[in-house]
Design a protein around this motif. Structure first.
Motif, PDB file in Angstrom:
ATOM      1  N   SER A  21      62.747  65.751  33.783  1.00  0.00           N
ATOM      2  CA  SER A  21      62.301  64.609  32.976  1.00  0.00           C
ATOM      3  C   SER A  21      63.015  64.472  31.630  1.00  0.00           C
ATOM      4  N   PRO A  22      63.319  65.561  30.891  1.00  0.00           N
ATOM      5  CA  PRO A  22      63.991  65.364  29.604  1.00  0.00           C
ATOM      6  C   PRO A  22      65.382  64.757  29.709  1.00  0.00           C
ATOM      7  N   PHE A  23      65.969  64.724  30.876  1.00  0.00           N
ATOM      8  CA  PHE A  23      67.301  64.157  31.039  1.00  0.00           C
ATOM      9  C   PHE A  23      67.250  62.674  31.415  1.00  0.00           C
ATOM     10  N   HIS A  24      66.078  62.069  31.316  1.00  0.00           N
ATOM     11  CA  HIS A  24      65.892  60.641  31.556  1.00  0.00           C
ATOM     12  C   HIS A  24      65.283  59.993  30.316  1.00  0.00           C
ATOM     13  N   ASP A  25      65.268  58.673  30.342  1.00  0.00           N
ATOM     14  CA  ASP A  25      64.727  57.919  29.204  1.00  0.00           C
ATOM     15  C   ASP A  25      63.232  58.171  29.054  1.00  0.00           C
ATOM     16  N   TRP A  26      62.821  58.401  27.790  1.00  0.00           N
ATOM     17  CA  TRP A  26      61.403  58.550  27.493  1.00  0.00           C
ATOM     18  C   TRP A  26      60.873  57.307  26.767  1.00  0.00           C
ATOM     19  N   TYR A  27      61.645  56.827  25.790  1.00  0.00           N
ATOM     20  CA  TYR A  27      61.187  55.632  25.075  1.00  0.00           C
ATOM     21  C   TYR A  27      62.393  54.960  24.434  1.00  0.00           C
ATOM     22  N   ASP A  28      62.514  53.655  24.708  1.00  0.00           N
ATOM     23  CA  ASP A  28      63.604  52.855  24.129  1.00  0.00           C
ATOM     24  C   ASP A  28      64.968  53.495  24.386  1.00  0.00           C
ATOM     25  N   SER A  29      65.211  53.861  25.631  1.00  0.00           N
ATOM     26  CA  SER A  29      66.499  54.430  26.073  1.00  0.00           C
ATOM     27  C   SER A  29      66.836  55.756  25.408  1.00  0.00           C
ATOM     28  N   ARG A  30      65.859  56.391  24.811  1.00  0.00           N
ATOM     29  CA  ARG A  30      66.080  57.694  24.194  1.00  0.00           C
ATOM     30  C   ARG A  30      65.600  58.777  25.148  1.00  0.00           C
ATOM     31  N   HIS A  31      66.490  59.712  25.465  1.00  0.00           N
ATOM     32  CA  HIS A  31      66.163  60.771  26.410  1.00  0.00           C
ATOM     33  C   HIS A  31      65.214  61.787  25.789  1.00  0.00           C
ATOM     34  N   GLY A  32      64.508  62.495  26.661  1.00  0.00           N
ATOM     35  CA  GLY A  32      63.591  63.511  26.176  1.00  0.00           C
ATOM     36  C   GLY A  32      64.295  64.664  25.488  1.00  0.00           C
ATOM     37  N   ARG A  33      65.526  64.943  25.888  1.00  0.00           N
ATOM     38  CA  ARG A  33      66.258  66.035  25.249  1.00  0.00           C
ATOM     39  C   ARG A  33      66.669  65.697  23.822  1.00  0.00           C
ATOM     40  N   ASP A  34      66.530  64.406  23.423  1.00  0.00           N
ATOM     41  CA  ASP A  34      66.874  64.006  22.062  1.00  0.00           C
ATOM     42  C   ASP A  34      65.694  64.155  21.097  1.00  0.00           C
ATOM     43  N   TYR A  35      64.511  64.476  21.599  1.00  0.00           N
ATOM     44  CA  TYR A  35      63.345  64.680  20.741  1.00  0.00           C
ATOM     45  C   TYR A  35      63.224  66.162  20.408  1.00  0.00           C
ATOM     46  N   ARG A  36      63.214  66.474  19.134  1.00  0.00           N
ATOM     47  CA  ARG A  36      63.046  67.857  18.719  1.00  0.00           C
ATOM     48  C   ARG A  36      61.603  68.304  18.953  1.00  0.00           C
ATOM     49  N   ILE A  37      61.445  69.561  19.324  1.00  0.00           N
ATOM     50  CA  ILE A  37      60.112  70.069  19.611  1.00  0.00           C
ATOM     51  C   ILE A  37      59.249  70.093  18.350  1.00  0.00           C
ATOM     52  N   GLN A  38      59.877  70.273  17.180  1.00  0.00           N
ATOM     53  CA  GLN A  38      59.097  70.303  15.944  1.00  0.00           C
ATOM     54  C   GLN A  38      58.597  68.919  15.563  1.00  0.00           C
ATOM     55  N   ASP A  39      59.244  67.862  16.081  1.00  0.00           N
ATOM     56  CA  ASP A  39      58.778  66.511  15.770  1.00  0.00           C
ATOM     57  C   ASP A  39      57.430  66.212  16.415  1.00  0.00           C
ATOM     58  N   LEU A  40      57.071  66.950  17.430  1.00  0.00           N
ATOM     59  CA  LEU A  40      55.775  66.747  18.053  1.00  0.00           C
ATOM     60  C   LEU A  40      54.628  67.188  17.150  1.00  0.00           C
ATOM     61  N   PHE A  41      54.928  67.998  16.155  1.00  0.00           N
ATOM     62  CA  PHE A  41      53.882  68.501  15.262  1.00  0.00           C
ATOM     63  C   PHE A  41      53.972  67.886  13.863  1.00  0.00           C
ATOM     64  N   THR A  42      55.161  67.416  13.496  1.00  0.00           N
ATOM     65  CA  THR A  42      55.323  66.843  12.156  1.00  0.00           C
ATOM     66  C   THR A  42      55.510  65.332  12.171  1.00  0.00           C
ATOM     67  N   VAL A  94      51.268  60.610  21.692  1.00  0.00           N
ATOM     68  CA  VAL A  94      50.504  60.375  20.453  1.00  0.00           C
ATOM     69  C   VAL A  94      51.462  60.209  19.274  1.00  0.00           C
ATOM     70  N   ARG A  95      52.431  61.118  19.164  1.00  0.00           N
ATOM     71  CA  ARG A  95      53.379  61.041  18.045  1.00  0.00           C
ATOM     72  C   ARG A  95      54.275  59.816  18.151  1.00  0.00           C
ATOM     73  N   GLN A  96      54.706  59.488  19.343  1.00  0.00           N
ATOM     74  CA  GLN A  96      55.558  58.309  19.507  1.00  0.00           C
ATOM     75  C   GLN A  96      54.784  57.040  19.204  1.00  0.00           C
ATOM     76  N   GLY A  97      53.517  57.000  19.603  1.00  0.00           N
ATOM     77  CA  GLY A  97      52.692  55.838  19.275  1.00  0.00           C
ATOM     78  C   GLY A  97      52.495  55.692  17.781  1.00  0.00           C
ATOM     79  N   GLN A  98      52.338  56.802  17.061  1.00  0.00           N
ATOM     80  CA  GLN A  98      52.219  56.732  15.611  1.00  0.00           C
ATOM     81  C   GLN A  98      53.506  56.256  14.958  1.00  0.00           C
ATOM     82  N   ALA A  99      54.656  56.689  15.511  1.00  0.00           N
ATOM     83  CA  ALA A  99      55.936  56.293  14.915  1.00  0.00           C
ATOM     84  C   ALA A  99      56.279  54.838  15.222  1.00  0.00           C
ATOM     85  N   ALA A 100      55.974  54.379  16.436  1.00  0.00           N
ATOM     86  CA  ALA A 100      56.339  53.015  16.835  1.00  0.00           C
ATOM     87  C   ALA A 100      55.221  52.009  16.554  1.00  0.00           C
TER      88      ALA A 100
END
Length: 204
Positions: A21-42, A94-100
């Motif tokens: 799954s991280p090698f496919h689009d997660w949101y707005d053509s951005r792959h899951g591998r492009d999201y840092r794990i620390q961004d899920l908490f901050t 949850v974090r993506q919804g807060q950011a978008a």
């Protein structure tokens, strides 16, 4: 046995979908591998981290738990792998919804992508596999069941057949009536026993 085989197949498919799954689009053509794990908490940012510091890390950890659980026939480890996949996916949403501001689902690279669907599907398959597997306890129960019953044709000896010096020779054997009657004392009945013969006539 069949349940374990089907559960193992579902677990492997679920773990593969989660790692993929991280090698496919997660949101707005951005792959899951492009999201840092620390961004899920901050909070989600546009910064991109290393591959093994991205969403691939929890998915790979869940796949490792799945393999260990299958080798040990542990339903708990397989279920834990499913919880890890679904937990990090929900946390990312949850974090993506807060950011978008809101989450949308659409085609052409807009909104939620295929990667989220693979992650959700993989987590659900892992939980389903854990529920379907019988685990080590079921396997141990099946191994013990044949020994809970006595073998066919076995007749336990009665407790009162035994005297202080062994089995009472006058009692029937444990296999009396099983096709070959107990013949242990027949050889002693060929003639009169000592003390049973008639005394000779007394001469007058």
């Amino acid at each position: 046995m069949i349940r374990n085989v089907i559960g193992s197949i579902l677990a492997l498919v679920g773990a593969t979908a989660a790692v993929w799954s991280p090698f496919h689009d997660w949101y707005d053509s951005r792959h899951g591998r492009d999201y840092r794990i620390q961004d899920l908490f901050t909070g989600i940012t546009s910064n991109e981290g290393e591959l093994f510091a991205s969403l691939l890390l929890p998915m790979a950890f869940a796949a490792l738990l799945t393999l260990i659980g299958l080798l040990l026939r542990s339903r708990l480890l397989v279920a834990l792998a499913g919880v890890v996949v679904l937990g990090f996916t929900v946390l990312w949403m949850v974090r993506q919804g807060q950011a978008a501001g809101s989450l949308t689902a659409g085609g052409d690279g807009d909104g939620l992508g295929l990667g989220v669907a693979l992650a959700f599907g993989g987590g659900v398959l892992l939980l389903l596999a854990a529920a379907l597997m019988s685990g080590r306890r079921g396997l141990r129960r099946r191994r013990e069941e044949p020994y809970d019953e006595e073998p066919p044709g076995h007749v336990p000896a009665a407790a009162d057949d035994w005297g202080p010096y062994g089995r009472d020779p006058n009692s029937p054997g444990p296999y009396q009536g099983q096709g070959q009657p107990y013949q242990g004392q027949d050889r002693y009945d060929a003639g009169p026993r000592y003390g049973d013969e008639e005394p000779p006539p007394r001469r007058t």
